[in-house]
Motif scaffolding. Structure first.
Motif, PDB file in Angstrom:
ATOM      1  N   GLY A 277       0.781  -1.220   0.000  1.00 49.59           N
ATOM      2  CA  GLY A 277       0.000   0.000   0.000  1.00 49.59           C
ATOM      3  C   GLY A 277       0.820   1.280   0.000  1.00 49.59           C
ATOM      4  N   SER A 278       0.278   2.307  -0.653  1.00 44.22           N
ATOM      5  CA  SER A 278       0.975   3.601  -0.703  1.00 44.22           C
ATOM      6  C   SER A 278       1.068   4.240   0.679  1.00 44.22           C
ATOM      7  CB  SER A 278       0.248   4.547  -1.661  1.00 44.22           C
ATOM      8  OG  SER A 278      -1.064   4.818  -1.209  1.00 44.22           O
ATOM      9  N   HIS A 279       0.086   3.923   1.555  1.00 42.65           N
ATOM     10  CA  HIS A 279       0.156   4.479   2.915  1.00 42.65           C
ATOM     11  C   HIS A 279       1.372   3.946   3.662  1.00 42.65           C
ATOM     12  CE1 HIS A 279      -1.893   0.644   3.319  1.00 42.65           C
ATOM     13  NE2 HIS A 279      -1.698   0.659   4.620  1.00 42.65           N
ATOM     14  N   ASN A 280       1.793   2.727   3.342  1.00 37.70           N
ATOM     15  CA  ASN A 280       2.998   2.200   3.989  1.00 37.70           C
ATOM     16  C   ASN A 280       4.271   2.790   3.388  1.00 37.70           C
ATOM     17  OD1 ASN A 280       2.210   0.497   6.159  1.00 37.70           O
ATOM     18  ND2 ASN A 280       1.416  -0.981   4.702  1.00 37.70           N
ATOM     19  N   ILE A 281       4.229   3.198   2.133  1.00 36.12           N
ATOM     20  CA  ILE A 281       5.358   3.963   1.586  1.00 36.12           C
ATOM     21  C   ILE A 281       5.499   5.272   2.353  1.00 36.12           C
ATOM     22  CG2 ILE A 281       6.254   5.158  -0.450  1.00 36.12           C
ATOM     23  CD1 ILE A 281       6.396   2.115  -0.676  1.00 36.12           C
ATOM     24  N   GLU A 282       4.356   5.893   2.658  1.00 32.82           N
ATOM     25  CA  GLU A 282       4.354   7.111   3.482  1.00 32.82           C
ATOM     26  C   GLU A 282       5.014   6.853   4.832  1.00 32.82           C
ATOM     27  OE1 GLU A 282       0.682   8.955   5.854  1.00 32.82           O
ATOM     28  OE2 GLU A 282       0.526   9.355   3.720  1.00 32.82           O
ATOM     29  N   ASN A 283       4.650   5.748   5.474  1.00 34.97           N
ATOM     30  CA  ASN A 283       5.235   5.405   6.773  1.00 34.97           C
ATOM     31  C   ASN A 283       6.738   5.177   6.660  1.00 34.97           C
ATOM     32  OD1 ASN A 283       2.571   5.420   7.683  1.00 34.97           O
ATOM     33  ND2 ASN A 283       2.338   3.210   7.492  1.00 34.97           N
ATOM     34  N   ILE A 284       7.138   4.454   5.620  1.00 32.27           N
ATOM     35  CA  ILE A 284       8.555   4.150   5.409  1.00 32.27           C
ATOM     36  C   ILE A 284       9.344   5.428   5.144  1.00 32.27           C
ATOM     37  CG2 ILE A 284      10.170   3.054   3.786  1.00 32.27           C
ATOM     38  CD1 ILE A 284       8.028   0.776   3.548  1.00 32.27           C
ATOM     39  N   LEU A 285       8.819   6.299   4.300  1.00 34.03           N
ATOM     40  CA  LEU A 285       9.514   7.555   3.997  1.00 34.03           C
ATOM     41  C   LEU A 285       9.731   8.385   5.261  1.00 34.03           C
ATOM     42  CD1 LEU A 285       7.727   8.694   0.704  1.00 34.03           C
ATOM     43  CD2 LEU A 285      10.068   7.830   0.912  1.00 34.03           C
ATOM     44  N   SER A 286       8.753   8.410   6.140  1.00 37.04           N
ATOM     45  CA  SER A 286       8.892   9.206   7.360  1.00 37.04           C
ATOM     46  C   SER A 286      10.019   8.683   8.239  1.00 37.04           C
ATOM     47  CB  SER A 286       7.572   9.238   8.127  1.00 37.04           C
ATOM     48  OG  SER A 286       7.255   7.974   8.663  1.00 37.04           O
ATOM     49  N   VAL A 287      10.128   7.355   8.319  1.00 34.67           N
ATOM     50  CA  VAL A 287      11.199   6.749   9.115  1.00 34.67           C
ATOM     51  C   VAL A 287      12.553   7.006   8.461  1.00 34.67           C
ATOM     52  CG1 VAL A 287      12.153   4.557   9.921  1.00 34.67           C
ATOM     53  CG2 VAL A 287       9.699   5.010  10.153  1.00 34.67           C
ATOM     54  N   ILE A 288      12.606   6.869   7.146  1.00 32.37           N
ATOM     55  CA  ILE A 288      13.857   7.153   6.428  1.00 32.37           C
ATOM     56  C   ILE A 288      14.295   8.590   6.683  1.00 32.37           C
ATOM     57  CG2 ILE A 288      14.854   7.503   4.121  1.00 32.37           C
ATOM     58  CD1 ILE A 288      13.188   5.087   3.181  1.00 32.37           C
ATOM     59  N   ALA A 289      13.363   9.529   6.557  1.00 33.84           N
ATOM     60  CA  ALA A 289      13.703  10.945   6.717  1.00 33.84           C
ATOM     61  C   ALA A 289      14.298  11.230   8.090  1.00 33.84           C
ATOM     62  CB  ALA A 289      12.458  11.806   6.490  1.00 33.84           C
ATOM     63  N   LEU A 290      13.652  10.734   9.145  1.00 32.81           N
ATOM     64  CA  LEU A 290      14.111  11.039  10.492  1.00 32.81           C
ATOM     65  C   LEU A 290      15.412  10.320  10.826  1.00 32.81           C
ATOM     66  CD1 LEU A 290      13.722  12.478  13.149  1.00 32.81           C
ATOM     67  CD2 LEU A 290      12.203  10.638  13.899  1.00 32.81           C
ATOM     68  N   ILE A 305      14.219  -2.081   7.105  1.00 29.89           N
ATOM     69  CA  ILE A 305      12.977  -2.017   6.317  1.00 29.89           C
ATOM     70  C   ILE A 305      12.760  -3.332   5.576  1.00 29.89           C
ATOM     71  CG2 ILE A 305      11.789  -0.842   4.429  1.00 29.89           C
ATOM     72  CD1 ILE A 305      13.374   1.691   5.217  1.00 29.89           C
ATOM     73  N   ALA A 306      13.819  -3.899   5.028  1.00 29.25           N
ATOM     74  CA  ALA A 306      13.712  -5.150   4.277  1.00 29.25           C
ATOM     75  C   ALA A 306      13.288  -6.321   5.164  1.00 29.25           C
ATOM     76  CB  ALA A 306      15.040  -5.457   3.593  1.00 29.25           C
ATOM     77  N   LYS A 307      13.610  -6.253   6.444  1.00 31.41           N
ATOM     78  CA  LYS A 307      13.239  -7.321   7.383  1.00 31.41           C
ATOM     79  C   LYS A 307      11.826  -7.138   7.951  1.00 31.41           C
ATOM     80  CE  LYS A 307      17.978  -7.906   9.163  1.00 31.41           C
ATOM     81  NZ  LYS A 307      18.814  -7.673  10.371  1.00 31.41           N
ATOM     82  N   PHE A 308      11.233  -5.969   7.750  1.00 31.19           N
ATOM     83  CA  PHE A 308       9.988  -5.600   8.426  1.00 31.19           C
ATOM     84  C   PHE A 308       8.773  -6.142   7.670  1.00 31.19           C
ATOM     85  CE2 PHE A 308       6.668  -2.463   9.675  1.00 31.19           C
ATOM     86  CZ  PHE A 308       6.765  -2.594  11.051  1.00 31.19           C
ATOM     87  N   HIS A 309       7.928  -6.878   8.368  1.00 32.14           N
ATOM     88  CA  HIS A 309       6.740  -7.469   7.752  1.00 32.14           C
ATOM     89  C   HIS A 309       5.442  -6.936   8.364  1.00 32.14           C
ATOM     90  CE1 HIS A 309       8.569 -10.625   5.134  1.00 32.14           C
ATOM     91  NE2 HIS A 309       9.592 -10.386   5.939  1.00 32.14           N
ATOM     92  N   GLY A 310       5.515  -5.768   8.997  1.00 32.47           N
ATOM     93  CA  GLY A 310       4.311  -5.145   9.522  1.00 32.47           C
ATOM     94  C   GLY A 310       4.050  -5.502  10.969  1.00 32.47           C
TER      95      GLY A 310
END
Length: 450
Positions: A277-290, A305-310
């Motif tokens: 989902g695009s909402h999870n891209i949003e979540n991932i981007l926020s973590v990357i940014a910080l 991120i690659a290990k994360f399955h929600g």
């Protein structure tokens, strides 16, 4: 802060209230734990409370409780409009939330996450990235651990990661985050906050007390959130799936990039991302940014991120049976969250929705249901209003069920090979369940028995 000699009244005997009561007692305060409901603690907790010399009064909530109080600490589930809090303010007794105590006792910096949707996933992923980088991470708040107890435990060399709801943020005073993530603000909890303006104001408290060296991640794809940049005192980190940014993170050509001072670095592509989902891209981007701004190595960010399955109850895949895949999205307690879930699948959907109605507008969600859902199953107190809204926009196949057992059984009968059965209620759980976790666990057990 010295708590010895203080008399603290803690309102609300749930997880947060019990946690902050123990925290304050350990620090030398005289503590009274109160709940207007009658609470029957289990034997272990009763012994803990007695050992900590915490006075427990439940089943009543009289103003006499304020006579010796020098401070009132309110649990997040309790409205600030209730009579005893109004009386405390009349008596000039300070009233704060549990997260304010967490800030006072924490020796480590706090990284906070808020937003209408995506908080738990983002908080969990943020913690995993920092752990991958060998940070000493403690997690609490709205995610299931008392933030004040975690704050007392975290060492000076560690970091406290906090999931923060609007309920927790509305009662802060000096609470400050070293890093803040604000994902989105859409209509929710309006029965509590009354207006969108008050709800948004509570969310903005996550960065209200920041200083120049602090960081705030804002979702630039949301006009409401992007507009907050002018009120941020620290460094703004933008995230976007629609355009590049100067500082923060963005998504382009199936790749997430971290950016600082205009220099972009690729972090991860969608083939290595396991949450849809695009909402999870949003979540991932926020973590990357910080985390990139905090100096975490690119490889550590990628690996985590690659290990994360929600997380449980958030688009959680349960099983595939007879070609039908079942997903538990019980944490979708509002329409915006369910909309994002519906947009995450290309397969035909059987949607189970309903519960304790939050009385938010249903038109946008039902328009999407009409195009993305082949069978709609409605449950709980909200079923009638949801059915009326579905009929109004022309949703063709609507079913009503009187229990989760009936809903799961029906979904198994009407779903075909290649379909997805999705529990995404768009409602709170309090009509049938104490928590959304209980609702999701019940759904999972029923699916596993099919």
């Amino acid at each position: 802060m010295d708590y010895s000699g203080s008399h603290v009244l803690v309102l609300g005997a749930g997880l947060s209230g019990i946690g902050v009561a123990h925290t304050l007692a350990k620090l030398g305060a005289t503590v009274t734990l109160n709940d207007y409901k009658q609470i029957d603690f289990d034997q272990t907790e009763s012994q803990r409370l007695a050992k900590s010399h915490i006075e427990v009064i439940t089943g009543q909530q009289d103003f006499v409780l304020l006579d010796t109080a020098t401070r009132v600490v309110v649990s997040p589930g309790i409205s600030l409009e209730i009579p005893i809090i109004q009386e405390a303010k009349k008596r000039n007794i300070p009233v704060v939330g549990e997260v304010e105590i967490a800030y006072e006792v924490s020796k480590a910096p706090i990284l906070g996450v808020t937003g209408t949707n995506g908080k738990t996933t983002t908080t969990s992923l943020l913690a995993e990235v920092l752990k991958e980088a060998k940070w000493d991470v403690y997690v609490g708040g709205n995610i299931g651990y008392s933030l004040s107890e975690q704050a007392l435990a975290v060492p000076e060399t560690g970091v406290l990661v906090a999931e923060l709801s609007s309920y927790q943020l509305e009662s802060i005073d000096k609470f400050r985050t070293k890093g803040a993530i604000l994902l989105n603000v859409t209509p929710d909890h309006l029965l509590r906050h009354k207006t969108m303006e008050r709800y948004q104001e509570a969310k903005e408290n996550i960065f209200r007390n920041q200083e120049l060296g602090d960081w705030t991640v804002l979702n630039f794809d949301s006009p409401i959130v992007a507009d907050m940049a002018k009120r941020v005192k620290g460094h703004v980190l933008g995230i976007s799936q629609e355009r590049s940014v100067t500082d923060g993170a963005y998504f382009e050509n199936n790749t997430c990039y971290a950016v600082m001072q205009g220099k972009a670095v690729p972090i991860i592509t969608t083939k290595d991302i396991h949450i849809p989902g695009s909402h999870n891209i949003e979540n991932i981007l926020s973590v990357i940014a910080l985390t990139y701004a905090l100096g975490v190595d690119v490889e550590d960010i990628h690996q985590a991120i690659a290990k994360f399955h929600g997380v449980a109850h958030r688009l959680e895949r349960i099983r595939t049976l007879h070609g039908v895949t079942y997903y538990n999205d019980s944490k979708a307690t509002n329409t915006d969250s369910t909309i994002k879930a519906l947009e995450s699948f290309n397969s035909p959907l059987v949607l189970i929705a309903g519960g304790k109605d939050k009385m938010t507008d249903l038109e946008e969600m039902m328009e999407l249901v009409k195009t993305n859902v082949k069978e709609l199953i409605l449950i709980g107190e909200a079923a009638q209003r949801f059915a009326e809204a579905a009929v109004k926009v022309g949703v063709p196949h609507i079913h009503r069920c009187e229990s989760m057992e009936e809903a799961v059984s029906l979904s198994a009968r009407i779903a075909a090979d290649g379909d997805v059965v999705l529990l995404s209620p768009a409602c709170a759980s309090f009509d049938w369940y104490a928590r959304f976790e209980d609702r999701g666990d019940h759904f999972r057990r029923l699916v596993e028995r099919l």
